[in-house]
Design a protein around this motif. Structure first.
Motif, mmCIF file in Angstrom:
data_model
loop_
_atom_site.group_PDB
_atom_site.id
_atom_site.type_symbol
_atom_site.label_atom_id
_atom_site.label_comp_id
_atom_site.label_asym_id
_atom_site.label_seq_id
_atom_site.Cartn_x
_atom_site.Cartn_y
_atom_site.Cartn_z
ATOM 1 N N LEU A 61 0.821 -1.203 0.000
ATOM 2 C CA LEU A 61 0.000 0.000 0.000
ATOM 3 C C LEU A 61 0.859 1.260 0.000
ATOM 4 O O LEU A 61 0.569 2.223 -0.723
ATOM 5 C CB LEU A 61 -0.930 -0.012 1.225
ATOM 6 C CG LEU A 61 -1.873 1.184 1.381
ATOM 7 C CD1 LEU A 61 -2.826 1.267 0.200
ATOM 8 C CD2 LEU A 61 -2.650 1.089 2.690
ATOM 9 N N THR A 62 1.932 1.262 0.786
ATOM 10 C CA THR A 62 2.804 2.434 0.843
ATOM 11 C C THR A 62 3.505 2.670 -0.487
ATOM 12 O O THR A 62 3.798 3.820 -0.850
ATOM 13 C CB THR A 62 3.845 2.259 1.968
ATOM 14 O OG1 THR A 62 3.168 1.988 3.190
ATOM 15 C CG2 THR A 62 4.690 3.507 2.133
ATOM 16 N N SER A 63 3.788 1.606 -1.228
ATOM 17 C CA SER A 63 4.479 1.770 -2.508
ATOM 18 C C SER A 63 3.644 2.529 -3.525
ATOM 19 O O SER A 63 4.193 3.075 -4.490
ATOM 20 C CB SER A 63 4.853 0.396 -3.074
ATOM 21 O OG SER A 63 3.688 -0.345 -3.427
ATOM 22 N N PHE A 64 2.333 2.574 -3.339
ATOM 23 C CA PHE A 64 1.450 3.296 -4.261
ATOM 24 C C PHE A 64 1.124 4.706 -3.774
ATOM 25 O O PHE A 64 0.267 5.369 -4.348
ATOM 26 C CB PHE A 64 0.149 2.516 -4.480
ATOM 27 C CG PHE A 64 0.320 1.283 -5.307
ATOM 28 C CD1 PHE A 64 0.422 1.358 -6.680
ATOM 29 C CD2 PHE A 64 0.395 0.030 -4.707
ATOM 30 C CE1 PHE A 64 0.582 0.214 -7.455
ATOM 31 C CE2 PHE A 64 0.551 -1.116 -5.460
ATOM 32 C CZ PHE A 64 0.646 -1.030 -6.843
ATOM 33 N N HIS A 65 1.783 5.160 -2.711
ATOM 34 C CA HIS A 65 1.571 6.505 -2.197
ATOM 35 C C HIS A 65 2.705 7.421 -2.632
ATOM 36 O O HIS A 65 3.795 6.956 -3.007
ATOM 37 C CB HIS A 65 1.486 6.490 -0.670
ATOM 38 C CG HIS A 65 0.220 5.887 -0.149
ATOM 39 N ND1 HIS A 65 0.033 5.555 1.178
ATOM 40 C CD2 HIS A 65 -0.941 5.531 -0.775
ATOM 41 C CE1 HIS A 65 -1.174 5.040 1.344
ATOM 42 N NE2 HIS A 65 -1.783 5.013 0.172
ATOM 43 N N SER A 66 2.455 8.698 -2.574
ATOM 44 C CA SER A 66 3.515 9.670 -2.827
ATOM 45 C C SER A 66 4.430 9.743 -1.608
ATOM 46 O O SER A 66 4.079 9.282 -0.520
ATOM 47 C CB SER A 66 2.912 11.033 -3.136
ATOM 48 O OG SER A 66 2.183 11.520 -2.009
ATOM 49 N N GLU A 67 5.613 10.328 -1.788
ATOM 50 C CA GLU A 67 6.551 10.436 -0.679
ATOM 51 C C GLU A 67 5.978 11.274 0.460
ATOM 52 O O GLU A 67 6.205 10.990 1.635
ATOM 53 C CB GLU A 67 7.871 11.047 -1.161
ATOM 54 C CG GLU A 67 8.653 10.173 -2.112
ATOM 55 C CD GLU A 67 9.158 8.906 -1.452
ATOM 56 O OE1 GLU A 67 9.171 8.823 -0.206
ATOM 57 O OE2 GLU A 67 9.533 7.975 -2.182
ATOM 58 N N GLN A 68 5.211 12.290 0.136
ATOM 59 C CA GLN A 68 4.619 13.142 1.170
ATOM 60 C C GLN A 68 3.601 12.367 1.992
ATOM 61 O O GLN A 68 3.582 12.465 3.231
ATOM 62 C CB GLN A 68 3.970 14.363 0.526
ATOM 63 C CG GLN A 68 3.363 15.333 1.529
ATOM 64 C CD GLN A 68 2.761 16.544 0.848
ATOM 65 O OE1 GLN A 68 2.797 16.649 -0.380
ATOM 66 N NE2 GLN A 68 2.197 17.456 1.630
ATOM 67 N N ASP A 69 2.761 11.575 1.333
ATOM 68 C CA ASP A 69 1.758 10.797 2.066
ATOM 69 C C ASP A 69 2.374 9.610 2.790
ATOM 70 O O ASP A 69 1.899 9.218 3.863
ATOM 71 C CB ASP A 69 0.672 10.312 1.102
ATOM 72 C CG ASP A 69 -0.129 11.465 0.516
ATOM 73 O OD1 ASP A 69 -0.272 12.491 1.202
ATOM 74 O OD2 ASP A 69 -0.590 11.346 -0.645
ATOM 75 N N ALA A 70 3.426 9.027 2.225
ATOM 76 C CA ALA A 70 4.049 7.870 2.851
ATOM 77 C C ALA A 70 4.811 8.249 4.112
ATOM 78 O O ALA A 70 4.975 7.416 5.014
ATOM 79 C CB ALA A 70 4.996 7.180 1.871
ATOM 80 N N GLY A 71 5.281 9.474 4.202
ATOM 81 C CA GLY A 71 6.077 9.891 5.346
ATOM 82 C C GLY A 71 5.293 10.530 6.468
ATOM 83 O O GLY A 71 5.891 10.980 7.461
ATOM 84 N N THR A 72 3.982 10.592 6.372
ATOM 85 C CA THR A 72 3.178 11.203 7.428
ATOM 86 C C THR A 72 3.078 10.287 8.637
ATOM 87 O O THR A 72 3.202 9.066 8.520
ATOM 88 C CB THR A 72 1.764 11.517 6.915
ATOM 89 O OG1 THR A 72 1.157 10.304 6.432
ATOM 90 C CG2 THR A 72 1.818 12.544 5.796
ATOM 91 N N ASN A 73 2.877 10.860 9.779
ATOM 92 C CA ASN A 73 2.735 10.105 11.031
ATOM 93 C C ASN A 73 1.527 10.640 11.797
ATOM 94 O O ASN A 73 1.542 11.787 12.253
ATOM 95 C CB ASN A 73 3.992 10.233 11.878
ATOM 96 C CG ASN A 73 3.984 9.289 13.065
ATOM 97 O OD1 ASN A 73 3.177 8.360 13.116
ATOM 98 N ND2 ASN A 73 4.867 9.519 14.016
#
Length: 296
Positions: free
Chosen positions: A51-63
């Motif tokens: 799932l993370t591989s299909f996200h942008s870097e900005q969305d993948a790095g959110t916490n």
């Protein structure tokens, strides 16, 4: 002659059978639920990586991470070199070459050795098995410097055939142990009958033993392939540009600029696909091989 009358009195069930069946049924349900829970726990990290591989870097790095974030193929395009111009195909081909060739060599060497230690046992075979096992007691990092110096002196640094030799030697002890357990279940009468008919050792191994232990051979081959494909330490130190493998290429996405999580996950998914495909194709043989000899 008077007809004999049969006693039609119904047989009462033995006390305790019904409660025991209920307990066994409850135990099976609990074991099934536990197996499903373990499977889900082990599958969740991989599902999260996909799932993370299909996200942008900005969305993948959110916490905390955004599960409902927009999907994109940017990470996969970066992996295949659209932004960097670096192709992943040479490392993937190197990994396939090292893994497949070393697995074939392991099977060619482990099968006769296991045959000699099981069907035709040599003297003090238990000492030989302990020797094979003792080679796995040394940590890999402890032998890294000697191997590096030897490879440097013979001019084998950054050479894919050096990895083939190392992977074969690393997986051979495990393969011998596995193949011996499989070959121990081959009926000796079949081997004796083939020998009486004039079959030599190569014929016995190829036409008689191999079909019987085919699930065990498939399980051994798959495990050797997985270990070779996932090996990183030797490949990271002993290769440079020409012979770097897929796991080494994966580490290139961790740069001094930071960890690009979406690209790393996309690369990890792509690199995991050959192993997943091999496991899925041989899953029936793998289960049969790992359970071979478990029930006597």
């Amino acid at each position: 002659m008077a007809a004999t009358t049969l006693d039609a009195t119904p047989v009462t069930p033995v006390a305790g059978i019904a409660p025991r069946e209920r307990r066994e049924r409850r135990s099976r349900r609990l074991l099934g639920a536990g197996a499903w829970l373990c499977g889900i726990i082990f599958f969740l990290p991989f599902a999260w990586m996909v799932l993370t591989s299909f996200h942008s870097e900005q969305d993948a790095g959110t916490n905390p991470p955004k599960i409902d974030a927009p999907l994109t193929l940017h990470g996969y395009r970066e992996f295949f070199g659209s932004g960097t111009g670096v192709s992943p195909w040479p490392p993937l081909i190197n990994s396939l070459t090292a893994s497949i060739v070393s697995t074939l060599l392991v099977l060619l060497l482990a099968t006769p050795a296991a045959y000699a230690l099981s069907i035709k046992p040599v003297r003090k075979w238990s000492d030989a098995m302990f020797f094979f096992l003792s080679t796995k007691m040394l940590p890999v990092v402890a032998g890294l410097l000697p191997v590096y110096l030897i490879a440097k002196n013979i001019g084998m640094l950054d050479n894919i055939w050096l990895l083939v030799i190392l992977y074969t030697s690393m997986n051979l002890p495990i393969a011998v142990w596995m193949m011996r357990s499989f070959l121990s279940d081959v009926p000796g009468a079949i081997i004796e009958a083939a020998s009486i008919d004039g079959a030599g050792l190569p014929t016995i191994l190829a036409r008689i033993v191999a079909p019987i232990v085919a699930p065990g051979i498939a399980a051994t081959a798959l495990i050797s392939f997985i270990f070779s494909w996932n090996e990183l330490l030797f490949a990271r130190v002993l290769t440079g540009v020409t012979a770097n493998t897929a796991p080494v290429f994966l580490t290139s996405f961790v740069t001094s600029q930071g960890l690009f999580l979406a690209k790393v996950c996309a690369a990890a998914v792509c690199i995991s696909l050959p192993v997943l495909a091999a496991g899925f194709a041989a899953q029936d043989k793998l289960v049969q091989g790992l359970s071979l000899g478990a029930v006597k």
